[in-house]
Design a protein around this motif. Structure first.
Motif, PDB file in Angstrom:
ATOM      1  N   VAL A  20      12.935  11.176  -3.420  1.00  0.00           N
ATOM      2  CA  VAL A  20      11.740  11.801  -2.843  1.00  0.00           C
ATOM      3  C   VAL A  20      11.119  10.873  -1.794  1.00  0.00           C
ATOM      4  N   ILE A  21      11.019   9.589  -2.096  1.00  0.00           N
ATOM      5  CA  ILE A  21      10.443   8.623  -1.145  1.00  0.00           C
ATOM      6  C   ILE A  21      11.296   8.547   0.113  1.00  0.00           C
ATOM      7  N   SER A  22      12.612   8.556  -0.058  1.00  0.00           N
ATOM      8  CA  SER A  22      13.521   8.503   1.092  1.00  0.00           C
ATOM      9  C   SER A  22      13.365   9.731   1.986  1.00  0.00           C
ATOM     10  N   VAL A  23      13.274  10.904   1.373  1.00  0.00           N
ATOM     11  CA  VAL A  23      13.086  12.140   2.144  1.00  0.00           C
ATOM     12  C   VAL A  23      11.724  12.116   2.835  1.00  0.00           C
ATOM     13  N   ALA A  24      10.693  11.676   2.117  1.00  0.00           N
ATOM     14  CA  ALA A  24       9.357  11.591   2.712  1.00  0.00           C
ATOM     15  C   ALA A  24       9.368  10.661   3.916  1.00  0.00           C
ATOM     16  N   GLU A  25      10.026   9.520   3.793  1.00  0.00           N
ATOM     17  CA  GLU A  25      10.091   8.579   4.924  1.00  0.00           C
ATOM     18  C   GLU A  25      10.746   9.228   6.140  1.00  0.00           C
ATOM     19  N   ALA A  54       4.660  13.936  -8.909  1.00  0.00           N
ATOM     20  CA  ALA A  54       4.866  12.914  -9.944  1.00  0.00           C
ATOM     21  C   ALA A  54       5.216  11.574  -9.292  1.00  0.00           C
ATOM     22  N   ALA A  55       5.876  11.633  -8.131  1.00  0.00           N
ATOM     23  CA  ALA A  55       6.189  10.415  -7.383  1.00  0.00           C
ATOM     24  C   ALA A  55       4.968   9.931  -6.615  1.00  0.00           C
ATOM     25  N   GLY A  56       4.048  10.830  -6.279  1.00  0.00           N
ATOM     26  CA  GLY A  56       2.821  10.451  -5.594  1.00  0.00           C
ATOM     27  C   GLY A  56       2.406  11.471  -4.554  1.00  0.00           C
ATOM     28  N   ASP A  57       1.117  11.441  -4.193  1.00  0.00           N
ATOM     29  CA  ASP A  57       0.667  12.286  -3.090  1.00  0.00           C
ATOM     30  C   ASP A  57       1.207  11.701  -1.779  1.00  0.00           C
ATOM     31  N   LYS A  58       0.887  12.332  -0.656  1.00  0.00           N
ATOM     32  CA  LYS A  58       1.451  11.867   0.625  1.00  0.00           C
ATOM     33  C   LYS A  58       1.109  10.405   0.892  1.00  0.00           C
ATOM     34  N   GLY A  59      -0.128  10.032   0.633  1.00  0.00           N
ATOM     35  CA  GLY A  59      -0.538   8.646   0.868  1.00  0.00           C
ATOM     36  C   GLY A  59       0.242   7.675   0.011  1.00  0.00           C
ATOM     37  N   LEU A  62       3.706   7.229   1.363  1.00  0.00           N
ATOM     38  CA  LEU A  62       3.750   6.358   2.543  1.00  0.00           C
ATOM     39  C   LEU A  62       3.606   4.894   2.143  1.00  0.00           C
ATOM     40  N   VAL A  63       2.703   4.611   1.208  1.00  0.00           N
ATOM     41  CA  VAL A  63       2.554   3.240   0.708  1.00  0.00           C
ATOM     42  C   VAL A  63       3.877   2.770   0.100  1.00  0.00           C
ATOM     43  N   ALA A  64       4.537   3.641  -0.678  1.00  0.00           N
ATOM     44  CA  ALA A  64       5.816   3.279  -1.306  1.00  0.00           C
ATOM     45  C   ALA A  64       6.891   3.000  -0.264  1.00  0.00           C
ATOM     46  N   VAL A  65       6.882   3.743   0.848  1.00  0.00           N
ATOM     47  CA  VAL A  65       7.850   3.522   1.931  1.00  0.00           C
ATOM     48  C   VAL A  65       7.702   2.104   2.479  1.00  0.00           C
ATOM     49  N   HIS A 122      -5.352   3.982  -2.348  1.00  0.00           N
ATOM     50  CA  HIS A 122      -4.050   3.906  -3.012  1.00  0.00           C
ATOM     51  C   HIS A 122      -3.763   2.456  -3.403  1.00  0.00           C
ATOM     52  N   ASP A 123      -3.322   2.264  -4.632  1.00  0.00           N
ATOM     53  CA  ASP A 123      -2.943   0.932  -5.082  1.00  0.00           C
ATOM     54  C   ASP A 123      -1.697   0.491  -4.333  1.00  0.00           C
ATOM     55  N   SER A 124      -1.653  -0.802  -4.047  1.00  0.00           N
ATOM     56  CA  SER A 124      -0.503  -1.322  -3.332  1.00  0.00           C
ATOM     57  C   SER A 124      -0.175  -2.726  -3.811  1.00  0.00           C
ATOM     58  N   VAL A 125       1.097  -2.971  -4.106  1.00  0.00           N
ATOM     59  CA  VAL A 125       1.516  -4.320  -4.501  1.00  0.00           C
ATOM     60  C   VAL A 125       1.590  -5.255  -3.297  1.00  0.00           C
ATOM     61  N   ILE A 126       1.289  -4.722  -2.108  1.00  0.00           N
ATOM     62  CA  ILE A 126       1.289  -5.555  -0.901  1.00  0.00           C
ATOM     63  C   ILE A 126       0.232  -6.655  -1.026  1.00  0.00           C
ATOM     64  N   PHE A 127      -0.823  -6.418  -1.840  1.00  0.00           N
ATOM     65  CA  PHE A 127      -1.880  -7.406  -2.020  1.00  0.00           C
ATOM     66  C   PHE A 127      -1.753  -8.174  -3.331  1.00  0.00           C
ATOM     67  N   THR A 128      -0.756  -7.864  -4.127  1.00  0.00           N
ATOM     68  CA  THR A 128      -0.605  -8.550  -5.414  1.00  0.00           C
ATOM     69  C   THR A 128       0.757  -9.239  -5.474  1.00  0.00           C
TER      70      THR A 128
END
Length: 199
Positions: A20-25, A54-59, A62-65, A122-128
């Motif tokens: 799903v993330i790959s298709v969204a990207e 279940a994988a996430g809303d659009k935002g 995008l964060v996951a991408v 949106h939570d992001s591991v980019i800051f953790t």
């Protein structure tokens, strides 16, 4: 046998999420973030809209991408930096430049991502976790250049926050990658040329 079923169900869920993330990207890059809908992602991925959500809303997608791309770059950076031993500034820039290039490769999408982070929606591991890994790499390079461990850690945090500031300023201003690199280079030069307080 039960644990095998649970494991395979968990594996399938993770594979579906990654798909799903790959298709969204792909859709985000082809037609833009705003023009892409959850329903379209579901159709293209061959799953239900509930599965996409279940994988996430659009935002969140995008964060996951971006998190996936940053995590991949950081794994690749565990190889030694090839700048000369004595040139801490160039080694540090070599660590950070790929991230700036990632964000400049699709500026419109990167600005959407930065806006999501600034809003804090949106939570992001980019800051953790990902920040911790980058800080460790920066600290290693500063220590390698002769700074004490305490000073190297402080210098790393300074460069990291300057790097984030430059990214967010770039996202909001429309400046280009060379300008961002010049800013970062000047900050790294000042910090890496400062004498260690213990020497």
């Amino acid at each position: 046998m039960f644990s095998e079923r649970v494991q395979s169900r968990s594996d399938r869920r993770n594979e579906t999420r990654l798909h799903v993330i790959s298709v969204a990207e792909r859709l985000f890059r082809e037609q833009g973030f705003s023009a892409t809908s959850i329903r379209q992602i579901a159709i293209e991925a061959g799953v239900s809209t509930g599965t996409v959500m279940a994988a996430g809303d659009k935002g969140a997608l995008l964060v996951a991408v971006f998190e996936s791309a940053v995590a991949t770059m950081q794994r690749e950076q565990r190889r030694p930096v090839t700048a000369p031993d004595g040139d801490a500034g160039e080694r540090i820039l070599a660590l950070l430049q790929p991230f700036l290039e990632l964000f400049s490769s699709d500026e419109k999408l990167s600005r959407e991502y930065a806006a999501l982070l600034v809003r804090g929606s949106h939570d992001s591991v980019i800051f953790t976790r990902l920040a911790d890994e980058l800080l460790q790499s920066l600290t290693h390079e500063f220590t390698r250049s002769g700074l004490s461990p305490e000073r190297a850690a402080a210098a790393s945090r300074t460069v990291y926050f300057a790097y984030l500031g430059i990214l967010f300023a770039w996202a909001g201003s429309g400046s280009d990658l060379p300008a961002a690199l010049r800013e970062l280079r000047s900050i790294v030069a000042v910090i890496s040329s400062s004498p260690d307080s213990e020497s």
